[in-house]
Design a protein around this motif. Sequence first.
Motif, PDB file in Angstrom:
ATOM      1  N   TYR A  83      55.678 -38.583  68.190  1.00  5.89           N
ATOM      2  CA  TYR A  83      54.624 -38.743  69.198  1.00  5.89           C
ATOM      3  C   TYR A  83      55.259 -39.003  70.565  1.00  5.89           C
ATOM      4  O   TYR A  83      54.867 -38.404  71.569  1.00  5.89           O
ATOM      5  N   GLU A  84      56.246 -39.884  70.603  1.00  9.35           N
ATOM      6  CA  GLU A  84      56.909 -40.205  71.863  1.00  9.35           C
ATOM      7  C   GLU A  84      57.730 -39.019  72.365  1.00  9.35           C
ATOM      8  O   GLU A  84      57.764 -38.734  73.561  1.00  9.35           O
ATOM      9  N   VAL A  85      58.400 -38.308  71.458  1.00  8.68           N
ATOM     10  CA  VAL A  85      59.160 -37.121  71.857  1.00  8.68           C
ATOM     11  C   VAL A  85      58.202 -36.085  72.446  1.00  8.68           C
ATOM     12  O   VAL A  85      58.491 -35.470  73.475  1.00  8.68           O
ATOM     13  N   PRO A  98      54.098 -25.319  74.396  1.00  8.75           N
ATOM     14  CA  PRO A  98      53.325 -25.734  73.235  1.00  8.75           C
ATOM     15  C   PRO A  98      54.186 -26.489  72.219  1.00  8.75           C
ATOM     16  O   PRO A  98      55.351 -26.159  72.004  1.00  8.75           O
ATOM     17  N   VAL A  99      53.586 -27.511  71.620  1.00  8.87           N
ATOM     18  CA  VAL A  99      54.254 -28.310  70.594  1.00  8.87           C
ATOM     19  C   VAL A  99      53.393 -28.290  69.338  1.00  8.87           C
ATOM     20  O   VAL A  99      52.200 -28.563  69.390  1.00  8.87           O
ATOM     21  N   LEU A 100      54.035 -27.965  68.216  1.00 10.55           N
ATOM     22  CA  LEU A 100      53.385 -27.975  66.908  1.00 10.55           C
ATOM     23  C   LEU A 100      53.981 -29.131  66.116  1.00 10.55           C
ATOM     24  O   LEU A 100      55.188 -29.147  65.868  1.00 10.55           O
ATOM     25  N   HIS A 101      53.150 -30.126  65.786  1.00 10.48           N
ATOM     26  CA  HIS A 101      53.630 -31.238  64.953  1.00 10.48           C
ATOM     27  C   HIS A 101      53.658 -30.797  63.500  1.00 10.48           C
ATOM     28  O   HIS A 101      52.757 -30.114  63.026  1.00 10.48           O
ATOM     29  N   ALA A 113      44.895 -36.748  64.972  1.00 13.03           N
ATOM     30  CA  ALA A 113      44.315 -37.065  66.282  1.00 13.03           C
ATOM     31  C   ALA A 113      45.352 -37.739  67.178  1.00 13.03           C
ATOM     32  O   ALA A 113      45.443 -37.426  68.369  1.00 13.03           O
ATOM     33  N   ARG A 114      46.145 -38.627  66.620  1.00 14.65           N
ATOM     34  CA  ARG A 114      47.199 -39.286  67.403  1.00 14.65           C
ATOM     35  C   ARG A 114      48.202 -38.258  67.930  1.00 14.65           C
ATOM     36  O   ARG A 114      48.634 -38.333  69.077  1.00 14.65           O
ATOM     37  N   GLY A 115      48.569 -37.281  67.101  1.00 11.97           N
ATOM     38  CA  GLY A 115      49.478 -36.232  67.534  1.00 11.97           C
ATOM     39  C   GLY A 115      48.883 -35.382  68.645  1.00 11.97           C
ATOM     40  O   GLY A 115      49.554 -35.082  69.636  1.00 11.97           O
ATOM     41  N   LEU A 116      47.632 -35.004  68.486  1.00 12.94           N
ATOM     42  CA  LEU A 116      46.968 -34.208  69.515  1.00 12.94           C
ATOM     43  C   LEU A 116      46.816 -35.003  70.806  1.00 12.94           C
ATOM     44  O   LEU A 116      47.004 -34.466  71.902  1.00 12.94           O
ATOM     45  N   ASP A 117      46.508 -36.300  70.677  1.00 11.00           N
ATOM     46  CA  ASP A 117      46.418 -37.165  71.856  1.00 11.00           C
ATOM     47  C   ASP A 117      47.761 -37.319  72.557  1.00 11.00           C
ATOM     48  O   ASP A 117      47.819 -37.510  73.773  1.00 11.00           O
TER      49      ASP A 117
END
Length: 190
Positions: A83-85, A98-101, A113-117
Amino acid sequence: MPLTNLSSTLRKDDVLTGKGRSPGRVLVVDDLIPQRTAVARALRAEGFEVVEAGCGEAALEAVRLTAPDVVVLDVFRPDPDGYEVCRALKASMPALLPVLHLSSASTSSEDRARGLDAGADGYLAHPFDPNELRAAVSALIRLKRQEEERVEAVARAQAGAEHRAHATEAALLRSLTERSLEFVSILDSD
């Protein structure tokens, strides 16, 4: 934990680059080599150029050096978490990246939701389906390229408008100069 002093933390085995023509360049970030290798192998099998990074600092350095089209980022990372990265990547990049978790542990709706936020543009669970990974990465690259084309079109339109404004201004100045000369000529003849 803030990400600092990137160059000094970049180790030789943190960034490995694939070669060849591809539908896009993907940065895969995971501290676990087997998982990182599995993602990289699946993407390379689909023709993507893959850059690998083993830590958050190496990921930021790899983005700067290789300009990937998309980042596939493991969420649970020890140095700092994904998340911090993701936040750091989004904050430090002037252009759309774009970032895909990708996560094997954080798969609840709250985690997504935390990842998208945090700025992620998509989320996949590990173990992943290679077709879904390919489709998600391709979609993010397609959206990035569409946004880049839109930005370029706006820049071209603005440049064209500025050129037309300058041309109109120059024509107006020429006309005013000609009329001034005509007026002076009329005054001189009287």
